[in-house]
Design an enzyme around this catalytic site. Structure first.
Site, mmCIF file in Angstrom:
data_model
loop_
_atom_site.group_PDB
_atom_site.id
_atom_site.type_symbol
_atom_site.label_atom_id
_atom_site.label_comp_id
_atom_site.label_asym_id
_atom_site.label_seq_id
_atom_site.Cartn_x
_atom_site.Cartn_y
_atom_site.Cartn_z
ATOM 1 N N LEU A 65 0.881 -1.167 0.000
ATOM 2 C CA LEU A 65 0.000 0.000 0.000
ATOM 3 C C LEU A 65 0.915 1.212 0.000
ATOM 4 O O LEU A 65 1.982 1.188 0.623
ATOM 5 C CB LEU A 65 -0.893 0.031 1.245
ATOM 6 C CG LEU A 65 -2.023 -1.001 1.352
ATOM 7 C CD1 LEU A 65 -2.760 -0.826 2.674
ATOM 8 C CD2 LEU A 65 -2.998 -0.885 0.191
ATOM 9 N N ASP A 66 0.513 2.274 -0.682
ATOM 10 C CA ASP A 66 1.308 3.500 -0.665
ATOM 11 C C ASP A 66 1.444 4.020 0.765
ATOM 12 O O ASP A 66 0.596 3.744 1.618
ATOM 13 C CB ASP A 66 0.643 4.587 -1.515
ATOM 14 C CG ASP A 66 0.575 4.220 -2.985
ATOM 15 O OD1 ASP A 66 1.354 3.358 -3.415
ATOM 16 O OD2 ASP A 66 -0.269 4.808 -3.691
ATOM 17 N N LYS A 67 2.461 4.794 0.999
ATOM 18 C CA LYS A 67 2.701 5.381 2.328
ATOM 19 C C LYS A 67 1.445 6.034 2.890
ATOM 20 O O LYS A 67 1.091 5.834 4.048
ATOM 21 C CB LYS A 67 3.824 6.413 2.230
ATOM 22 C CG LYS A 67 4.063 7.191 3.516
ATOM 23 C CD LYS A 67 5.041 8.332 3.302
ATOM 24 C CE LYS A 67 5.154 9.197 4.554
ATOM 25 N NZ LYS A 67 6.029 10.378 4.346
#
Length: 325
Positions: free
Chosen positions: A136-138
């Protein structure tokens, strides 16, 4: 940096599929990785680039694969709290908060999910990427499944590549999306900005498919439920921007400036200004347990600030109902 790995087709592999032959010749590369190499134009048979995994090879042919040399990152265990949704001896499901980077990379040496896994689950030190099988993106919150054993990791990677892990997201996008649909557009690195991803012409990127449906309309925003068929980097963000409905708060693929509608309350304006990341949350995940074959399904509630944003947009739509289309 990249280098070439070279192979020769042996008698017993004559007439077989290219992906199967590579898997037989090199047990250090997974079948899913081989497929990606082929589709990314990194596999050559007798110096001819082959983009079909089903291509039949002949005895004596030379196969070469362009492999990216990965930088070795030594992650150290760190006592970073994790919200555990489910755990057994083989797998772990967590609810990742906004701001937590998944694993170390350029400019990020510590404070990541990988560091946390190595601390809380020391057995993951023996696994590739400490058992992490998807990202998952930051600044995207929500559910992730992680392997705690080698066999579980192999099975999970295979399941994800076969689209057997269902992942659904909630998102708020800019503008009014009139109806649900499917975005089927290949994605690759943006040729003009290597930090970003972009929709690219057919044949020059990796397949990417996103399904979406409308959950609620606001004055100039739409709450969506999205399901990933593939899992490319920044896929939802890139796909929604490609149909002119970037995610609210997405400073990379969306609007650079905050858009304030006529009649917006001070409360809504303040809420929008405080929301400094893309409005995207991995709300649901379901799959068959890689070892026990038990069906598992999990849901994670929206973060408080995400819920507050929806409530502010809903109130604004109610108060300004006469201004809506």
């Amino acid at each position: 940096m990249s280098y070439k790995k070279n192979y020769v087709v042996t008698d017993d592999l004559h007439g077989k599929r290219l992906d199967a032959v590579l898997a037989a010749l090199d047990d250090g590369i997974s079948r899913s990785t081989i497929t990606l190499y082929i589709k990314d134009a990194k596999v050559f048979v007798d110096d001819e680039c082959i983009k079909k995994p089903s291509f039949k090879v002949s005895v004596g042919q030379q196969i070469s694969v362009e492999v990216e040399e990965e930088a070795v990152i030594e992650a150290i265990p760190e006592d970073i709290p994790l919200e555990v949704v489910y755990k057994d001896d083989e797998i772990l499901v967590i609810n990742k908060p906004v701001g937590l980077v998944v694993h170390p990379g350029a400019g990020v040496a510590s404070g990541t999910l990988m560091n946390a896994l190595l601390f809380h689950y020391p057995q993951t030190k023996n696994l590739d990427r400490a058992g992490i099988v998807h990202r998952l993106d930051k600044d995207t919150s929500g559910l992730m499944v992680i392997a705690l054993s080698k066999y579980a990791q192999i099975r999970l990677v295979r399941m994800i590549s076969k689209h057997e892990v269902v992942r659904e997201y909630e998102a708020i996008c800019e503008g009014i999306v009139t109806a649900g649909g499917v975005i089927d557009k290949p994605i690759n690195r943006d040729p003009y900005n290597r930090v970003k991803m972009a929709v690219v012409p057919e044949g020059s990127g990796r397949e990417a498919v996103t399904h979406y449906r409308v959950m609620e309309h606001f004055r100039d925003h739409t709450l969506l439920r999205l399901r990933l068929e593939t899992g490319r980097t920044h896929q939802i963000r890139v796909h929604m921007a490609s149909i002119d409905h970037p995610l609210l708060g997405d400073g990379v693929y969306g609007f650079k400036r905050l858009r304030i509608l006529k009649g917006a309350s001070e409360d809504l304006i303040a809420t929008l200004r405080e929301f400094r990341y893309q409005a995207l949350h991995a709300a649901h995940i379901e799959f068959v347990h890689p070892i026990s074959n038990q069906f598992l399904s999990f849901d994670a509630p929206l973060p408080d600030d995400f819920t507050k944003l929806i409530e502010a947009l809903r109130e604004d739509a109610h108060v300004n109902a006469e201004l809506m289309h």
